[in-house]
Design a protein around this motif. Structure first.
Motif, PDB file in Angstrom:
ATOM      1  N   LEU A  40       0.944  -1.280  -0.075  1.00 37.20           N
ATOM      2  CA  LEU A  40       0.036  -0.114  -0.261  1.00 37.20           C
ATOM      3  C   LEU A  40       0.638   1.114  -0.127  1.00 37.20           C
ATOM      4  CD1 LEU A  40      -2.597  -1.065   2.676  1.00 37.20           C
ATOM      5  CD2 LEU A  40      -2.880  -1.340   0.282  1.00 37.20           C
ATOM      6  N   SER A  41       2.177   1.292  -0.017  1.00 38.15           N
ATOM      7  CA  SER A  41       2.993   2.293   0.034  1.00 38.15           C
ATOM      8  C   SER A  41       3.049   3.299  -0.962  1.00 38.15           C
ATOM      9  CB  SER A  41       4.324   1.966   0.283  1.00 38.15           C
ATOM     10  OG  SER A  41       4.983   1.294  -1.001  1.00 38.15           O
ATOM     11  N   GLY A  42       2.470   3.063  -2.116  1.00 40.47           N
ATOM     12  CA  GLY A  42       2.175   4.367  -2.964  1.00 40.47           C
ATOM     13  C   GLY A  42       0.862   5.058  -2.678  1.00 40.47           C
ATOM     14  N   LEU A  43      -0.083   4.439  -1.892  1.00 40.45           N
ATOM     15  CA  LEU A  43      -1.256   4.783  -1.618  1.00 40.45           C
ATOM     16  C   LEU A  43      -1.239   5.530  -0.382  1.00 40.45           C
ATOM     17  CD1 LEU A  43      -4.445   4.873  -2.077  1.00 40.45           C
ATOM     18  CD2 LEU A  43      -4.394   2.706  -0.995  1.00 40.45           C
ATOM     19  N   ASP A  44      -0.612   5.138   0.641  1.00 38.76           N
ATOM     20  CA  ASP A  44      -0.755   5.759   2.260  1.00 38.76           C
ATOM     21  C   ASP A  44       0.414   6.328   2.898  1.00 38.76           C
ATOM     22  OD1 ASP A  44       1.006   3.503   2.586  1.00 38.76           O
ATOM     23  OD2 ASP A  44      -0.626   2.174   3.473  1.00 38.76           O
ATOM     24  N   GLN A  45       1.485   6.635   1.908  1.00 39.87           N
ATOM     25  CA  GLN A  45       2.431   7.505   2.603  1.00 39.87           C
ATOM     26  C   GLN A  45       2.523   8.757   2.088  1.00 39.87           C
ATOM     27  OE1 GLN A  45       5.070   6.083   4.833  1.00 39.87           O
ATOM     28  NE2 GLN A  45       3.968   3.958   4.825  1.00 39.87           N
ATOM     29  N   PHE A  46       1.813   9.473   2.575  1.00 42.53           N
ATOM     30  CA  PHE A  46       1.255  11.075   2.121  1.00 42.53           C
ATOM     31  C   PHE A  46       2.372  11.845   2.579  1.00 42.53           C
ATOM     32  CE2 PHE A  46      -2.749  13.517   1.705  1.00 42.53           C
ATOM     33  CZ  PHE A  46      -2.013  14.451   0.516  1.00 42.53           C
ATOM     34  N   HIS A  47       3.507  11.644   2.083  1.00 41.63           N
ATOM     35  CA  HIS A  47       4.748  12.758   2.241  1.00 41.63           C
ATOM     36  C   HIS A  47       5.945  12.451   1.212  1.00 41.63           C
ATOM     37  CE1 HIS A  47       5.265   9.146   5.014  1.00 41.63           C
ATOM     38  NE2 HIS A  47       6.337   9.345   4.520  1.00 41.63           N
ATOM     39  N   THR A  48       6.775  13.277   1.307  1.00 42.86           N
ATOM     40  CA  THR A  48       7.825  13.400   0.334  1.00 42.86           C
ATOM     41  C   THR A  48       8.749  11.938   0.470  1.00 42.86           C
ATOM     42  OG1 THR A  48       7.673  15.870   0.083  1.00 42.86           O
ATOM     43  CG2 THR A  48       9.751  14.632  -0.785  1.00 42.86           C
ATOM     44  N   ARG A  49       9.068  11.337  -0.617  1.00 39.05           N
ATOM     45  CA  ARG A  49       9.902  10.284  -0.245  1.00 39.05           C
ATOM     46  C   ARG A  49       9.075   9.023   0.221  1.00 39.05           C
ATOM     47  NH1 ARG A  49      14.498  10.521   2.707  1.00 39.05           N
ATOM     48  NH2 ARG A  49      15.458   8.765   1.523  1.00 39.05           N
ATOM     49  N   GLY A  50       8.006   9.264   0.451  1.00 41.70           N
ATOM     50  CA  GLY A  50       7.241   7.960   0.716  1.00 41.70           C
ATOM     51  C   GLY A  50       7.900   7.142   1.988  1.00 41.70           C
ATOM     52  N   LEU A  51       7.631   5.875   1.599  1.00 41.40           N
ATOM     53  CA  LEU A  51       8.103   4.747   2.577  1.00 41.40           C
ATOM     54  C   LEU A  51       9.669   4.944   2.974  1.00 41.40           C
ATOM     55  CD1 LEU A  51       7.289   2.086   4.175  1.00 41.40           C
ATOM     56  CD2 LEU A  51       7.723   0.822   2.073  1.00 41.40           C
ATOM     57  N   ALA A  52      10.356   5.125   2.061  1.00 45.11           N
ATOM     58  CA  ALA A  52      11.739   5.391   2.424  1.00 45.11           C
ATOM     59  C   ALA A  52      12.073   6.404   3.591  1.00 45.11           C
ATOM     60  CB  ALA A  52      12.685   6.054   1.175  1.00 45.11           C
ATOM     61  N   ALA A  53      11.295   7.644   3.387  1.00 45.46           N
ATOM     62  CA  ALA A  53      11.347   8.668   4.529  1.00 45.46           C
ATOM     63  C   ALA A  53      10.915   7.948   5.862  1.00 45.46           C
ATOM     64  CB  ALA A  53      10.730   9.820   4.019  1.00 45.46           C
ATOM     65  N   THR A  54       9.814   7.405   5.770  1.00 46.83           N
ATOM     66  CA  THR A  54       9.169   6.761   7.180  1.00 46.83           C
ATOM     67  C   THR A  54      10.282   5.742   7.753  1.00 46.83           C
ATOM     68  OG1 THR A  54       6.911   6.784   6.292  1.00 46.83           O
ATOM     69  CG2 THR A  54       7.434   5.439   8.123  1.00 46.83           C
ATOM     70  N   THR A  55      10.864   4.879   6.780  1.00 50.38           N
ATOM     71  CA  THR A  55      11.750   3.978   7.248  1.00 50.38           C
ATOM     72  C   THR A  55      13.256   4.764   8.147  1.00 50.38           C
ATOM     73  OG1 THR A  55      11.413   2.527   5.508  1.00 50.38           O
ATOM     74  CG2 THR A  55      13.426   2.085   6.411  1.00 50.38           C
ATOM     75  N   GLU A  56      13.675   5.647   7.419  1.00 51.23           N
ATOM     76  CA  GLU A  56      14.732   6.558   7.913  1.00 51.23           C
ATOM     77  C   GLU A  56      14.462   7.194   9.254  1.00 51.23           C
ATOM     78  OE1 GLU A  56      16.090   9.088   4.756  1.00 51.23           O
ATOM     79  OE2 GLU A  56      16.451   7.362   3.256  1.00 51.23           O
ATOM     80  N   LEU A  57      13.296   7.578   9.050  1.00 49.90           N
ATOM     81  CA  LEU A  57      12.807   8.405  10.575  1.00 49.90           C
ATOM     82  C   LEU A  57      12.634   7.586  11.575  1.00 49.90           C
ATOM     83  CD1 LEU A  57      12.166  11.312  11.220  1.00 49.90           C
ATOM     84  CD2 LEU A  57       9.675  10.981  11.018  1.00 49.90           C
ATOM     85  N   ALA A  58      12.139   6.381  11.398  1.00 48.94           N
ATOM     86  CA  ALA A  58      11.980   5.375  12.442  1.00 48.94           C
ATOM     87  C   ALA A  58      13.289   4.705  12.983  1.00 48.94           C
ATOM     88  CB  ALA A  58      11.320   4.056  12.009  1.00 48.94           C
ATOM     89  N   LYS A  59      14.251   4.796  12.128  1.00 48.45           N
ATOM     90  CA  LYS A  59      15.638   4.353  12.445  1.00 48.45           C
ATOM     91  C   LYS A  59      16.253   5.354  13.329  1.00 48.45           C
ATOM     92  CE  LYS A  59      20.168   2.778  10.922  1.00 48.45           C
ATOM     93  NZ  LYS A  59      20.900   2.500   9.636  1.00 48.45           N
ATOM     94  N   LEU A  60      16.267   6.678  13.120  1.00 47.44           N
ATOM     95  CA  LEU A  60      16.627   7.880  13.808  1.00 47.44           C
ATOM     96  C   LEU A  60      16.028   8.011  14.928  1.00 47.44           C
ATOM     97  CD1 LEU A  60      16.899  10.536  11.037  1.00 47.44           C
ATOM     98  CD2 LEU A  60      18.836   9.318  11.911  1.00 47.44           C
TER      99      LEU A  60
END
Length: 275
Positions: A40-60
């Motif tokens: 669903l990542s093309g549909l439900d990641q409503f921000h720039t860079r999508g899933l990649a940005a969420t992945t990085e933020l969670a790690k940080l």
């Protein structure tokens, strides 16, 4: 304040959203077959860079399985579902749009995560939780719709445990006004952008210490350039949610970034142990 909130709600109002979602999701399999959050990542990641940005933020933010995480401005729930699946944590999402919350619950049922991920319709300025309820709070492409930043960040601090982490990934103002309409606002009336430094000056007095501070504008610009080169987006995508004009909204964001009018900020803060 009420007029502003109504304007933001109107921007994200999506009548019949669940029914609109069912058609593109049918291509992923029958309704009884569980979906993976990544589908669903093309549909439900409503921000720039999508899933990649969420992945990085969670790690940080250092998210682990024993944590309780709050996603402020959770949209359709994509980040919340991904965090729960990838890290094993329990996640609660809050969003101003009731239609988004209903759709988030529906999609979470489709991924079989309703026991681990939940959503509430509420304002980020009045979070419906007790003090010190969460270990981590995330805020992705949300603050641009909020005028009272001091109150926003105080509320996030209130619901975080002492020593908890607040991770934000947001659009900031740089040089000049952006091109409208944009994914979060069709006119300047509901676009409450701050510069990166003004954002920091609003967050730290709320009871936070800065741990990480990144200007991710160049990475975002490269992502938009790659999107343009790759042609039309695959289905399902955010056009299902925001309508046929979403391509223009996203293009204006990309143009505003390329021209130096807007920037992208990634930052992580620690909640002070004494308030």
């Amino acid at each position: 304040m009420t007029d502003l909130l109504d304007g933001v709600r109107d921007h994200y109002r999506a009548t019949g959203l669940i029914e609109r979602l069912k058609a593109p999701l049918a291509a992923l399999g029958p309704e009884e077959r569980p979906l993976a959050p990544e589908q669903l990542s093309g549909l439900d990641q409503f921000h720039t860079r999508g899933l990649a940005a969420t992945t990085e933020l969670a790690k940080l933010a250092g998210i682990t399985g024993d944590m309780r995480v709050l996603d402020v401005g959770s949209g359709l729930g994509g980040p919340a579902r991904f965090l729960a699946a990838a890290h094993g944590c329990r996640v609660t999402g809050v969003d101003l749009s009731e239609s988004f919350v209903e759709a988030a619950r529906y999609l979470t049922g489709r991924t079989g995560q309703s026991g681990q991920v939940s959503f509430e319709a509420a304002s980020a300025l009045e979070l419906p939780f007790d003090d010190a309820s969460f270990d981590v709070a995330l805020l992705q492409h949300v603050a641009m719709n909020i005028a009272d930043r001091a109150r926003l960040y105080r509320e996030i601090r209130r619901v975080l445990k002492p020593g908890g982490r607040f991770a934000t990934y947001d659009v900031v103002l740089r040089d000049g006004e952006p091109h409208y309409p944009l994914p979060w606002a069709r006119t300047p009336a509901t676009s409450l952008l701050l510069t990166a430094e003004a954002t920091r000056e609003a967050i730290e007095p709320a009871g936070f210490q800065t741990l990480i501070w990144h200007d991710d504008t160049e990475t975002a610009k490269a992502w938009f350039a790659e999107l343009r080169a790759s042609g039309p987006p695959s289905s399902p995508n955010l056009g299902v949610v925001m309508g046929p004009e979403f391509a223009q909204l996203a293009a204006n964001l990309g143009r505003s970034l390329m021209e130096g009018r807007l920037g992208i900020l990634t930052a992580v803060f620690e909640a002070a142990t004494v308030r």
